[in-house]
Design an enzyme around this catalytic site. Structure first.
Site, PDB file in Angstrom:
ATOM      1  N   HIS A  59       0.621  -1.318   0.053  1.00 42.10           N
ATOM      2  CA  HIS A  59      -0.157   0.025   0.144  1.00 42.10           C
ATOM      3  C   HIS A  59       0.714   1.326   0.147  1.00 42.10           C
ATOM      4  O   HIS A  59       1.246   2.363  -0.589  1.00 42.10           O
ATOM      5  CB  HIS A  59      -0.961  -0.527   1.055  1.00 42.10           C
ATOM      6  CG  HIS A  59      -2.356  -1.199   1.002  1.00 42.10           C
ATOM      7  ND1 HIS A  59      -2.197  -2.354   1.718  1.00 42.10           N
ATOM      8  CD2 HIS A  59      -3.052  -1.237  -0.275  1.00 42.10           C
ATOM      9  CE1 HIS A  59      -3.451  -2.898   1.672  1.00 42.10           C
ATOM     10  NE2 HIS A  59      -3.256  -2.262   0.088  1.00 42.10           N
ATOM     11  N   ASP A  83     -10.471  -3.228   0.984  1.00 41.48           N
ATOM     12  CA  ASP A  83      -9.580  -3.380   1.538  1.00 41.48           C
ATOM     13  C   ASP A  83      -9.333  -2.083   2.302  1.00 41.48           C
ATOM     14  O   ASP A  83      -9.170  -2.313   3.831  1.00 41.48           O
ATOM     15  CB  ASP A  83      -8.915  -4.372   2.028  1.00 41.48           C
ATOM     16  CG  ASP A  83      -7.099  -4.093   1.142  1.00 41.48           C
ATOM     17  OD1 ASP A  83      -7.180  -2.880   0.982  1.00 41.48           O
ATOM     18  OD2 ASP A  83      -7.008  -4.214   0.214  1.00 41.48           O
ATOM     19  N   GLU A 103     -15.355   1.655  -6.089  1.00 37.26           N
ATOM     20  CA  GLU A 103     -14.872   0.117  -5.299  1.00 37.26           C
ATOM     21  C   GLU A 103     -15.686  -0.693  -6.455  1.00 37.26           C
ATOM     22  O   GLU A 103     -16.997  -0.642  -6.098  1.00 37.26           O
ATOM     23  CB  GLU A 103     -14.637  -0.480  -4.025  1.00 37.26           C
ATOM     24  CG  GLU A 103     -14.739  -2.271  -3.915  1.00 37.26           C
ATOM     25  CD  GLU A 103     -14.143  -3.507  -4.492  1.00 37.26           C
ATOM     26  OE1 GLU A 103     -12.871  -3.280  -4.633  1.00 37.26           O
ATOM     27  OE2 GLU A 103     -14.410  -4.189  -5.240  1.00 37.26           O
ATOM     28  N   ASP A 134     -18.275   0.564 -11.041  1.00 37.24           N
ATOM     29  CA  ASP A 134     -17.237  -0.354 -12.379  1.00 37.24           C
ATOM     30  C   ASP A 134     -16.420   0.685 -12.243  1.00 37.24           C
ATOM     31  O   ASP A 134     -16.687   1.696 -12.882  1.00 37.24           O
ATOM     32  CB  ASP A 134     -18.043  -0.486 -13.263  1.00 37.24           C
ATOM     33  CG  ASP A 134     -16.850  -1.081 -14.098  1.00 37.24           C
ATOM     34  OD1 ASP A 134     -16.670   0.069 -15.036  1.00 37.24           O
ATOM     35  OD2 ASP A 134     -16.617  -1.749 -14.577  1.00 37.24           O
ATOM     36  N   GLY A 135     -15.117   0.737 -11.617  1.00 38.60           N
ATOM     37  CA  GLY A 135     -14.187   1.499 -11.982  1.00 38.60           C
ATOM     38  C   GLY A 135     -13.941   2.607 -13.660  1.00 38.60           C
ATOM     39  O   GLY A 135     -13.610   3.634 -13.125  1.00 38.60           O
ATOM     40  N   ASP A 153      -5.945  -0.218  -7.799  1.00 42.63           N
ATOM     41  CA  ASP A 153      -5.593  -1.232  -7.123  1.00 42.63           C
ATOM     42  C   ASP A 153      -6.218  -2.525  -7.397  1.00 42.63           C
ATOM     43  O   ASP A 153      -6.901  -2.226  -6.921  1.00 42.63           O
ATOM     44  CB  ASP A 153      -5.442  -0.590  -5.803  1.00 42.63           C
ATOM     45  CG  ASP A 153      -5.173  -2.047  -4.287  1.00 42.63           C
ATOM     46  OD1 ASP A 153      -4.796  -2.671  -4.828  1.00 42.63           O
ATOM     47  OD2 ASP A 153      -6.071  -1.427  -3.341  1.00 42.63           O
ATOM     48  N   GLY A 154      -6.093  -3.001  -8.810  1.00 40.39           N
ATOM     49  CA  GLY A 154      -6.800  -3.913  -8.487  1.00 40.39           C
ATOM     50  C   GLY A 154      -6.054  -5.464  -8.585  1.00 40.39           C
ATOM     51  O   GLY A 154      -5.427  -5.271  -7.930  1.00 40.39           O
ATOM     52  N   PRO A 160     -12.686  -9.426 -12.689  1.00 40.94           N
ATOM     53  CA  PRO A 160     -13.210  -8.271 -13.167  1.00 40.94           C
ATOM     54  C   PRO A 160     -12.307  -7.188 -13.163  1.00 40.94           C
ATOM     55  O   PRO A 160     -12.441  -6.085 -13.546  1.00 40.94           O
ATOM     56  CB  PRO A 160     -13.953  -7.892 -11.833  1.00 40.94           C
ATOM     57  CG  PRO A 160     -13.465  -8.973 -11.005  1.00 40.94           C
ATOM     58  CD  PRO A 160     -12.733 -10.757 -11.655  1.00 40.94           C
TER      59      PRO A 160
HETATM   60  N1  SPD Z   1      -1.422 -10.940  -6.429  1.00 41.80           N
HETATM   61  C1  SPD Z   1      -2.890 -10.059  -5.922  1.00 41.80           C
HETATM   62  C2  SPD Z   1      -2.382  -8.941  -6.827  1.00 41.80           C
HETATM   63  C3  SPD Z   1      -3.479  -8.604  -6.292  1.00 41.80           C
HETATM   64  C4  SPD Z   1      -2.792  -6.729  -5.862  1.00 41.80           C
HETATM   65  N2  SPD Z   1      -4.068  -6.040  -5.010  1.00 41.80           N
HETATM   66  C5  SPD Z   1      -4.317  -5.949  -3.689  1.00 41.80           C
HETATM   67  C6  SPD Z   1      -5.303  -4.866  -3.273  1.00 41.80           C
HETATM   68  C7  SPD Z   1      -4.477  -4.848  -2.222  1.00 41.80           C
HETATM   69  N3  SPD Z   1      -5.187  -3.514  -1.242  1.00 41.80           N
END
Ligand code: SPD
Length: 279
Positions: A59, A83, A103, A134-135, A153-154, A160
């Site tokens: 993060h 999260d 999100e 949907d982003g 941050d996918g 998706p």
């Molecule tokens: N391999 C999983 C990669 C995930 C990246 N994003 C995670 C979300 C954390 N906030």
């Protein structure tokens, strides 16, 4: 107790623990687990997304290299990040006036608010605007030059989140960023997802004049070495963070600081070779 596993191309990433919460949303299977080695963690469709003892590196490195180099950081858009760890890091910056988080899966946010409260500690910050939608569609409808920073941050580029690695999505992000604006996207593993990683850099290069991948260790993700991709319009330098902005957050960071910022932009040779072959 059970062994909680992610199997990715026959490599396994796991920890001993137990399920705290499990559900199936319209988008994916959501699990929160309690583990001895990693603390509590979130898996989506069986893939590790985050875990208490490992989340700070990810993060911090998605957020601070972008927020310390953008020309200004008043309006920040976070795509994904259910999260809450990314918006927590964004909102550590006092210059941020508005952080819009989009999100796609409200069930992920609900599960994390309830079961991972140590990660999402900024849900009540009045600067946060949470949209469950949907982003990619949100960005397509956003006004020109309406954000200073976009953080993507996918999950991995399957399911998706696949659209969040695509050139048309990055084109919309470029349109939505102000002059001097910066995008930073999670860029996959430079080792076990090399094609996806190089593909993300190339897709960004088709819309941004300056693109720079950066790297950090995230032990729970496939390969352990993880990447992010910084992109800007050429008017700001990814390797020259604003000293005042770094100073404002560094005391709360477990990984990020000035030296890490600069060093993280060193590119593994296999990626250099792949990028120069495709240039
Ligand atoms: N391999 C999983 C990669 C995930 C990246 N994003 C995670 C979300 C954390 N906030």
């Amino acid at each position: 107790m059970k062994w909680i596993d992610e199997v990715y191309e026959e490599r396994r990433f796991g920890a001993l623990g137990q399920t705290v919460f499990a559900s199936e949303s319209p988008f994916q299977r959501i699990e929160v687990v309690e583990t001895a080695a990693l603390g509590r963690g979130l898996l989506l469709d069986g893939m590790w997304m985050t875990a208490e003892r490992d989340e700070k590196v990810y993060h911090e490195m998605l957020t601070h290299p972008a927020l310390t180099t953008a020309a200004q950081v008043r309006d920040v858009l976070v795509i994904g990040g259910g999260d809450g760890g990314t918006v927590r890091e964004v909102l550590r910056h006092g210059e941020v006036r508005r952080c819009v988080m989009v999100e796609i899966d409200g069930a992920v946010v609900d599960a994390c608010k309830r079961h991972l409260p140590t990660i999402g500690t900024a849900w009540d910050d009045p600067r946060l605007e949470l949209h469950i939608e949907d982003g990619a569609a949100f960005v397509a409808q956003a006004g020109d030059a309406s954000f200073d920073v976009i953080l993507v941050d996918g999950a991995d580029p399957v399911g998706p989140a696949a659209v969040l690695f695509s050139a048309p999505f990055f084109a919309q992000c470029r349109r939505v960023l102000r002059p001097g604006g910066v995008l930073c996207a999670q860029g996959g593993s430079p080792t076990v997802q090399a094609a996806e990683h190089v593909g993300a850099v190339q897709a960004l290069r088709s819309h941004f004049s300056q693109v720079a991948p950066l790297y950090a260790p995230v032990g729970i993700y496939p390969g352990g070495a993880w990447s992010f991709v910084w992109a800007g319009d050429g008017s700001v330098d990814p390797r020259r963070p604003n000293a005042g902005r770094v100073a404002a957050v560094v005391d709360t960071c477990s990984w990020y600081n000035d030296d890490i910022h600069v060093g993280s932009f060193a590119v593994p040779n296999s990626v250099c070779v792949a990028l120069s072959a495709s240039a």
